[in-house]
Write an enzyme that holds these catalytic residues in place. Structure first.
Site, PDB file in Angstrom:
ATOM      1  N   CYS B 137       1.068  -1.240   0.007  1.00 26.97           N
ATOM      2  CA  CYS B 137       0.251   0.321   0.017  1.00 26.97           C
ATOM      3  C   CYS B 137       0.772   1.520  -0.025  1.00 26.97           C
ATOM      4  O   CYS B 137       0.253   2.430  -0.084  1.00 26.97           O
ATOM      5  CB  CYS B 137      -1.376  -0.422   1.463  1.00 26.97           C
ATOM      6  SG  CYS B 137      -1.957  -1.628   0.876  1.00 26.97           S
ATOM      7  N   HIS B 267      -1.334   8.268   5.772  1.00 29.73           N
ATOM      8  CA  HIS B 267      -1.769   7.327   5.532  1.00 29.73           C
ATOM      9  C   HIS B 267      -3.362   6.930   5.866  1.00 29.73           C
ATOM     10  O   HIS B 267      -4.239   6.590   4.924  1.00 29.73           O
ATOM     11  CB  HIS B 267      -0.863   6.470   6.481  1.00 29.73           C
ATOM     12  CG  HIS B 267      -1.263   4.932   5.218  1.00 29.73           C
ATOM     13  ND1 HIS B 267      -0.958   4.809   4.523  1.00 29.73           N
ATOM     14  CD2 HIS B 267      -0.903   3.296   6.319  1.00 29.73           C
ATOM     15  CE1 HIS B 267      -1.608   3.289   3.819  1.00 29.73           C
ATOM     16  NE2 HIS B 267      -1.778   3.203   4.936  1.00 29.73           N
ATOM     17  N   HIS B 304      -9.540   1.906   1.240  1.00 32.70           N
ATOM     18  CA  HIS B 304      -8.488   2.397   0.883  1.00 32.70           C
ATOM     19  C   HIS B 304      -7.676   2.227  -0.066  1.00 32.70           C
ATOM     20  O   HIS B 304      -8.331   0.645  -0.435  1.00 32.70           O
ATOM     21  CB  HIS B 304      -7.527   1.560   2.136  1.00 32.70           C
ATOM     22  CG  HIS B 304      -6.106   1.285   2.116  1.00 32.70           C
ATOM     23  ND1 HIS B 304      -4.904   1.375   0.983  1.00 32.70           N
ATOM     24  CD2 HIS B 304      -5.564   0.741   2.994  1.00 32.70           C
ATOM     25  CE1 HIS B 304      -3.691   1.616   1.311  1.00 32.70           C
ATOM     26  NE2 HIS B 304      -3.797   1.112   2.701  1.00 32.70           N
TER      27      HIS B 304
END
Lengths: 272, 375
Positions: B137, B267, B304
Site C-alpha cells: 500500500c 496514511h 483504502h
C-alpha cells in the site's frame, strides 16, 4: 539515447540456482543438461528457528541468497544491519505460489499478507535487520537492471551506504501456469535466488533504457543457466566476477523492452 | 484519474470536498455473501474509453491515462517517455481467471503483476522504461519517487507515474480474514474507528523536469524517502520507526525541516493501530508546531485504494494548495485523545499550504513519504 551515470561498484554476488550453489554449478549447456525437464527447482532451505517454520519457500530462498552473498564477500551479518543498507528486491513471479495458494485456499487465510511481493523482501529485512531505503520492482531482467541503477542512485545521493539487490524466481509451484507461456519462455526455467552487494565506486554505472541487442553475458547466462527471468543480470554479474572481469555490461529483455547497464565489478574482498 | 468518487480529477476533487460523505457502497461486481464485509469503494462504471478492455486493472489505468491526456500533452519522443506505476495487486484478478476458466497463455501472462504497466505504456505509445513498483500500500509513493529519479538522472524526459489497484475478491477475502475491515463507517483518527474499507482507483500524474514545463503545472515533488520496518510482515512497527525514517529521508531529500510543513496527508487507514502510531510519529516529525499543522486522511471518503492511495493523496495535496481548500477527514466526528493532531474534521478548511507531506505504509514493513510543494 541518454544515459544516467552514477558511481557504483559490485562487491559481491551470491547465487543459488536449480543447478546448485554458485556459478561453478552451472552446466555448459543448460538445455542439454535439463534433459527435457521444464523446471529446475530449488529445495526449500532448511533454516532453523520458529519464525522460519511458517515462512514460505520463497522467503527462505531470499534469506539464503543474502547469506550466500555474505559468505562470498567474507562478511558477517552485522556488516549490513541497520539504516545504512538499502534493499532492492526484484521478481517476475515469486509471489505466484502464495497467490495461487491463497486463491485455491490451499494456504490459510491468515497467509494473505504473504501474497504481497513486499512480504518476501520484508522477511529478508527482518532476518538481517535491514531498516534502510527499499525499492521493490516487478518484471523481468530489465527490472533488475533498473534496480541496479536505482541502487547506484541511492548510493550516489547518500541515501544509503551499501545496497543489496535481491532477486528471487521460483517456478515449480506454478509450473502449469508457466508452461502455458512455453513459446515465449522455452525450457528450462531455472529457479534462482541471488543477491548482489553494491557500494560506492569510482567508475560510473552507465544505464540505458533501450540498450541495443543481447550482450555476451546475457547470451552466456541463457546458455549456461537457462531461463532465470529477473535473476539473469545477477547471474551475469556472478559470471563476470568469477571470470575476473573488472566490469560487466548487463543486458536484458522482457515484454519487448530492453535495458542495459555497465558496472564495475570488484575482484578483491568486499569493503563495506 | 478514476476513483469511486467519479471518472476524473474534477469528480475526485468535488467528491472530497462534498460535505464529509463517502463513496463506500455494497460491492456488486463479485460475490461477498461468504465474507464478513461486503462494502467498499467500488467504481460502478468504467469510463467509456476503457470499457472494452478485459483486464479491469488495465481499464482503470487507461481511464486514468485518458483523463491525464485530456489535461496534459505528452510532448516528448516515445522512447523518452517512461511509465512507473505502483500496485499492491497487479493483475491478480487475471490470475483468478487463469486458474478458473481461461487456460490461454495470454491470460497467464496477464496475471503477472507487471502486465498492466506494460499495457498502459503500450496504450500511451511510451517506449521508455516501464516499471512496476510493488511495495504493497506504499507503492504509489515509491512509484512517484522512482519516476522523479528517472527524470533527474536523464533516463527519461517525461514520466507518467502513479498507482492503481482493483477491488477484487482476492483482496477483499484477504483483508476480511485479517479482520481489518470495518462493518461500520471508516473513521480515521476517530475514537470509534474500527477498521478500513478497501477501494479501487487509478491515479496518474505527468512528471517533467522543471525546465521542460511549458504550461501550467499542478505542483512540485521535492523529495521522497522510504524505509523498512524490519519488524513484522503484516503489522506496522509499534514505535513507527520505519515511518519516522522514511519521513526524515523525504524531508532531507527536499531540504526542508518538519517545522516547514504546512499540511500532511496521512496514511490514516482508520485501523486502531495505524492511526495511533502515525499520530505519534507525525508529532515527533513535525516538531513543536505539530498541533498547528492540518492533517487529513481521504480514506474515509473513498476507502483504502492500496497501490493507488499515495498517488491520489499526492494529487489531493497539490489540489488543496491550488484551490486553497483542505478536504476534511470523512468519518471523523469524535476525536481520539490518542490521535491529538489537527485532523480537519467535518467540512473542508480554507488554507493554502505551500509545503506538504504525504505518508504511506504497507505490508512487508514498507514505509514511504513524499514532500510536495505548491505550483
Amino acid at each position: 539515447m541518454a544515459a544516467a551515470k552514477v558511481g557504483v561498484r559490485v562487491e559481491s554476488v551470491g547465487i543459488l540456482t536449480g543447478w546448485g550453489r554458485g556459478t561453478g554449478a552451472l552446466p555448459p549447456d543448460a538445455r542439454m543438461a535439463a534433459a527435457g525437464r521444464a523446471v529446475l527447482p530449488l529445495a526449500r532451505p532448511a533454516l532453523e528457528g520458529e519464525r522460519f517454520r511458517r515462512a514460505t519457500r520463497e522467503c527462505l530462498l531470499g534469506v539464503e541468497a543474502v547469506s550466500a552473498m555474505l559468505a562470498e564477500a567474507g562478511l558477517e551479518r552485522a556488516a549490513i544491519r541497520g539504516e545504512g543498507t538499502a534493499l532492492l528486491f526484484v521478481t517476475a513471479g515469486a509471489y505466484g505460489p502464495s497467490n495461487v495458494g491463497f486463491i485455491g485456499a490451499r494456504s490459510g487465510t491468515l497467509h494473505f499478507p504473504y501474497t504481497a511481493p513486499s512480504a518476501l523482501s520484508g522477511e529478508v529485512a527482518i532476518e538481517f535487520g535491514l531498516t534502510g531505503a527499499y525499492v521493490i520492482l516487478v518484471g523481468g531482467a530489465p527490472a533488475t537492471i533498473d534496480a541496479l541503477w536505482q541502487a547506484g542512485l541511492l548510493l550516489a545521493q547518500g541515501r544509503c551506504e551499501r545496497a543489496l539487490v535481491l532477486v528471487i524466481e521460483v517456478f515449480e509451484d506454478c509450473e502449469a501456469l508457466w508452461r502455458r507461456a512455453r513459446w515465449t519462455l522455452p525450457a528450462p526455467l531455472v529457479e534462482t535466488a541471488a543477491c548482489a552487494l553494491l557500494t560506492r565506486g569510482d567508475s560510473p554505472a552507465v544505464y540505458g533504457a533501450l540498450g541495443g541487442g543481447a550482450g555476451p553475458l546475457e547470451t552466456a547466462v541463457e546458455a549456461r543457466a537457462g531461463r532465470t527471468l529477473a535473476a539473469a543480470p545477477l547471474v551475469a554479474l556472478a559470471l563476470a566476477r568469477a571470470a575476473g572481469e573488472p566490469a560487466a555490461r548487463l543486458t536484458g529483455s522482457w515484454r519487448g523492452r530492453r535495458a542495459s547497464i555497465e558496472l564495475a565489478v570488484a575482484g578483491a574482498p568486499a569493503r563495506v | 484519474m478514476v476513483t469511486p468518487l467519479g471518472p476524473d480529477l474534477d469528480s475526485f476533487w468535488s467528491g472530497l470536498l462534498g460535505g464529509g460523505g463517502d463513496a463506500l457502497t455494497a460491492i456488486e461486481r463479485f460475490r461477498t455473501d461468504d465474507l464478513r464485509v461486503g462494502r467498499g469503494g467500488e467504481i460502478k462504471k468504467i469510463p467509456a474509453v476503457a470499457s472494452g478492455i478485459r483486464s479491469r486493472a488495465v481499464a482503470l489505468l487507461v481511464a486514468a491515462a485518458a483523463d491525464l491526456r485530456s489535461r496534459a500533452r505528452l510532448g516528448a519522443a516515445p522512447e523518452r517517455i517512461a511509465v512507473v506505476v505502483g500496485t499492491a495487486l497487479g493483475g491478480v484478478e487475471e490470475l483468478e481467471h487463469a486458474l478458473a476458466e481461461d487456460r490461454t497463455p495470454r491470460r497467464a501472462f496477464d496475471a503477472l503483476y507487471d502486465a498492466p504497466a506494460h499495457a498502459l505504456a503500450e496504450w500511451l505509445g511510451a517506449r521508455g522504461p516501464a516499471l512496476t513498483v510493488s511495495a504493497a500500500c506504499a507503492s504509489g509513493a515509491t512509484a512517484l519517487g522512482v519516476g522523479a529519479d528517472l527524470l533527474r538522472e536523464g533516463a527519461a524526459d517525461l514520466v507518467v507515474a502513479g498507482g492503481y489497484d482493483v477491488l477484487c475478491r482476492f483482496v477483499l477475502r484477504g483483508f476480511d480474514a485479517l479482520r481489518s475491515l470495518t462493518r461500520e463507517r471508516v473513521r480515521p483518527f476517530d475514537r470509534r474507528r474500527s477498521g478500513l474499507l478497501l477501494g479501487e482507483a487509478a491515479g496518474l500524474v505527468l512528471l517533467a523536469r522543471e525546465r521542460d514545463v511549458r504550461g501550467p503545472r499542478l505542483g512540485r515533488l521535492l523529495g521522497h524517502g522510504s524505509a523498512s520496518d524490519a519488524s513484522h510482515v503484516a503489522a506496522p512497527d509499534p514505535e513507527g520507526r520505519g515511518l519516522a525514517a522514511a519521513i526524515r529521508a523525504a524531508l532531507s531529500a527536499a531540504d526542508v525541516g518538519g517545522g516547514d510543513i504546512d499540511f500532511v496527508s496521512a496514511h490514516g487507514t482508520g485501523t486502531p493501530l495505524n492511526d495511533r502510531i502515525e499520530t505519534a510519529v507525525l508529532r515527533r516529525a513535525l516538531g513543536p508546531r505539530a498541533e498547528a499543522i492540518p492533517v487529513n486522511s481521504i480514506k474515509g471518503a473513498l476507502g483504502h485504494t492500496m497501490g493507488a492511495a499515495a498517488a491520489l493523496e499526492a494529487i489531493m495535496c497539490w489540489l488543496a494548495a491550488r484551490e486553497g481548500l483542505i478536504p476534511p477527514t470523512a468519518g471523523l466526528e469524535e476525536p481520539d485523545p490518542l490521535c491529538d493532531l489537527d485532523y480537519v474534521p467535518g467540512t473542508c478548511r480554507a488554507a493554502r499550504p505551500r509545503l506538504m507531506l504525504s505518508t504511506s505504509l504497507g505490508f512487508g514493513g514498507c514505509n514511504a513519504a513524499l514532500v510536495l510543494e505548491a505550483a
